[in-house]
Motif scaffolding. Structure first.
Motif, PDB file in Angstrom:
ATOM      1  N   TYR A 191       0.894  -1.089   0.019  1.00 20.34           N
ATOM      2  CA  TYR A 191       0.236  -0.195   0.034  1.00 20.34           C
ATOM      3  C   TYR A 191       0.858   1.298   0.070  1.00 20.34           C
ATOM      4  N   ALA A 192       1.773   1.012   0.939  1.00 22.91           N
ATOM      5  CA  ALA A 192       2.760   2.518   0.911  1.00 22.91           C
ATOM      6  C   ALA A 192       3.589   2.717  -0.444  1.00 22.91           C
ATOM      7  N   VAL A 193       3.791   1.639  -1.396  1.00 25.06           N
ATOM      8  CA  VAL A 193       4.339   1.922  -2.748  1.00 25.06           C
ATOM      9  C   VAL A 193       3.366   2.447  -3.680  1.00 25.06           C
ATOM     10  N   LEU A 194       2.242   1.654  -3.519  1.00 24.35           N
ATOM     11  CA  LEU A 194       1.241   2.257  -4.265  1.00 24.35           C
ATOM     12  C   LEU A 194       0.797   3.614  -4.114  1.00 24.35           C
ATOM     13  N   GLN A 195       0.807   4.151  -3.044  1.00 26.54           N
ATOM     14  CA  GLN A 195       0.375   5.631  -2.482  1.00 26.54           C
ATOM     15  C   GLN A 195       1.421   6.594  -2.552  1.00 26.54           C
ATOM     16  N   GLN A 196       2.681   6.184  -2.800  1.00 27.07           N
ATOM     17  CA  GLN A 196       3.590   7.043  -2.665  1.00 27.07           C
ATOM     18  C   GLN A 196       3.911   8.092  -3.748  1.00 27.07           C
ATOM     19  N   PRO A 197       3.856   9.242  -3.521  1.00 26.73           N
ATOM     20  CA  PRO A 197       3.936  10.369  -4.750  1.00 26.73           C
ATOM     21  C   PRO A 197       5.086   9.998  -5.556  1.00 26.73           C
ATOM     22  N   PHE A 198       4.766  10.308  -7.012  1.00 26.19           N
ATOM     23  CA  PHE A 198       6.200  10.194  -7.905  1.00 26.19           C
ATOM     24  C   PHE A 198       7.039  11.135  -7.460  1.00 26.19           C
ATOM     25  N   GLN A 199       8.403  10.553  -7.613  1.00 27.89           N
ATOM     26  CA  GLN A 199       9.438  11.614  -7.259  1.00 27.89           C
ATOM     27  C   GLN A 199       9.526  13.094  -7.829  1.00 27.89           C
ATOM     28  N   GLN A 200       9.091  12.990  -9.120  1.00 29.22           N
ATOM     29  CA  GLN A 200       9.036  14.242  -9.799  1.00 29.22           C
ATOM     30  C   GLN A 200       7.806  15.189  -9.303  1.00 29.22           C
ATOM     31  N   THR A 201       6.906  14.598  -8.905  1.00 31.29           N
ATOM     32  CA  THR A 201       5.770  15.175  -8.327  1.00 31.29           C
ATOM     33  C   THR A 201       6.137  15.797  -6.765  1.00 31.29           C
TER      34      THR A 201
END
Length: 438
Positions: free
Chosen positions: A423-433
């Motif tokens: 779940y943490a991976v899925l919800q992690q914002p993209f680095q660029q964002t």
């Protein structure tokens, strides 16, 4: 009982009368030459330290037996991770080594490949080989030989999903996808010069060097995996077979509960060619991004459906992911690194597709966020939904079950992982964002 540690010059001087089978320098020669370097550094000589290290190596080589080995494990001051902002290992600040150690207090502790070549020339040591450990020499997961890098046009493929580490700042991450840098450096002939670290072997004969490392590459399992899954993968020079062996014979009977996956590493013929994941990356960073990516995704999904329809044991295709597929010259998919399987029959092409998008997105989030700005994708979960929509699949019905299934798979492989981590991976914002927000 016959291993000796010598950390100070007097201890080393006492040891010089003996003939050793192996001498390991880690870090390489700091105390032996530190005071001399501090004095010479006053002259602001950028090349300071080469002669002193050559003198020390000449003495140490004299203490080796005829077939003995000297091993130097060291960082490369021109390593890619330092260009990307990782801290210099000894002075705990970024860019210090790249600037040539600009103050009198900064004694050079790391050298480039050319520097080490000059050190060996001055020392008169003709027989030496460079090996290249990744992500670094302190916690190596992969070691590539010099010959393999020079002779195999796809040697960089083994660096896929290898992330450099800042040994001073554990939460450091490069701002861009390293794999594309490694690929570009390799294609232009500079991968060896910009490797993060070196393992340098020296001996009195070339035969002794060949005996120590007769391989094109050696790769180790991720250290976080359960010990019973730890394996070593290697390819010997001039041999067509890639061998994969378990490092332990720990029995599954010791497990408190049955695992969600089974582990059956196997050896197979070495394959040359680009990774399917490389084509996915190219589709995202080149023109016609979404359209080309959609074509590749459809071809991959069709391939999965065909494989599973013909399989007696669908569970063996758990890891049939883009970074485990090499394209043949005629464009056919060739599966390699077959290691994991699901014991039960409850596996589908859609679940493998979910896994492919999940871990591809995790590896290349910065590229995805840049390439698909018009889609307003800000997380891996949204990227997976986007991929399912491209194939007209109902992600709302499928994804919750896939997430739970993946959590069980990850926990079976790595006890520190599980449903919460997925779940943490899925919800992690993209680095660029994240960077735009900051």
């Amino acid at each position: 009982s016959n291993v000796k540690f010598a950390a100070a010059p007097p201890e080393i001087e006492k040891a010089l009368e003996l003939n050793y089978d192996a001498i390991v320098l880690l870090p390489p020669l700091p105390t032996l030459v530190h005071e001399i370097l501090q004095e010479r550094r006053k002259n602001k000589d950028i090349a300071v330290g080469l002669k002193e290290r050559a003198d020390c190596l000449r003495v140490l080589m004299g203490t080796l037996s005829e077939d003995g080995i000297l091993l130097i494990a060291t960082g490369n001051r021109l390593g890619l991770k330092y260009w990307l902002g990782a801290s210099e290992e000894y002075y705990k600040r970024p860019y210090t080594g790249l600037w040539g150690y600009g103050s009198q207090e900064q004694t050079p502790r790391m050298f480039s490949r050319n520097d080490w070549t000059e050190i060996f020339r001055q020392a008169g040591i003709a027989h030496h080989n460079f090996l290249y450990p990744f992500p670094d020499h302190q916690f190596a997961e992969l070691i590539l030989s010099d010959d393999f890098i020079r002779s195999d046009p796809h040697a960089h493929s083994l660096l896929y999903r290898t992330r450099s580490r800042d040994l001073t700042t554990p939460d450091w991450l490069p701002e861009q996808d390293e794999f594309l840098y490694w690929k570009s450096l390799h294609q232009s002939g500079y991968l060896r010069e910009f490797a993060n670290s070196f393992l340098i072997l020296a001996a009195k004969s070339q035969e002794s060097l060949t005996k120590v490392f007769p391989y094109d590459f050696i790769k180790l399992s991720k250290s976080r995996q359960r010990s019973k899954y730890h394996a070593v993968t290697y390819k010997e020079k001039l041999h067509p077979l890639v061998v994969k062996k378990l490092l332990t014979e720990e029995s599954a009977e010791n497990e408190a509960a049955p695992a969600a996956v089974s582990h059956a590493p196997r050896s197979q013929t070495y394959l040359q060619g680009p990774l399917l994941a490389e084509l996915w990356i190219d589709a995202l960073v080149m023109e016609g991004r979404a359209e080309k990516f959609q074509e590749l995704l459809k071809a991959y999904y069709k391939f999965l459906q065909t494989q599973l329809a013909e399989a007696e044991q669908p569970g063996q295709f758990l890891d049939l992911l883009p970074f485990n597929i090499i394209l043949s010259p005629d464009g056919q998919y060739q599966w390699f690194d077959q290691e994991w399987a699901v014991d039960c029959e409850e596996i589908s092409a859609e679940f493998i597709l979910f896994r492919a998008l999940l871990w591809f997105g995790f590896a290349h989030d910065s590229h995805i966020s840049c390439a698909m700005k018009s889609e307003n994708l800000t997380s891996i979960a949204e990227f997976i939904s986007f991929g399912f929509q491209l194939l007209a699949l109902d992600e709302q019905e499928l994804l919750p079950g896939f997430i739970e299934q993946e959590g069980k798979v990850q926990h079976s492989i790595d006890p520190s992982q599980g449903l919460d981590q997925v779940y943490a991976v899925l919800q992690q914002p993209f680095q660029q964002t994240v960077r735009i927000y900051q």
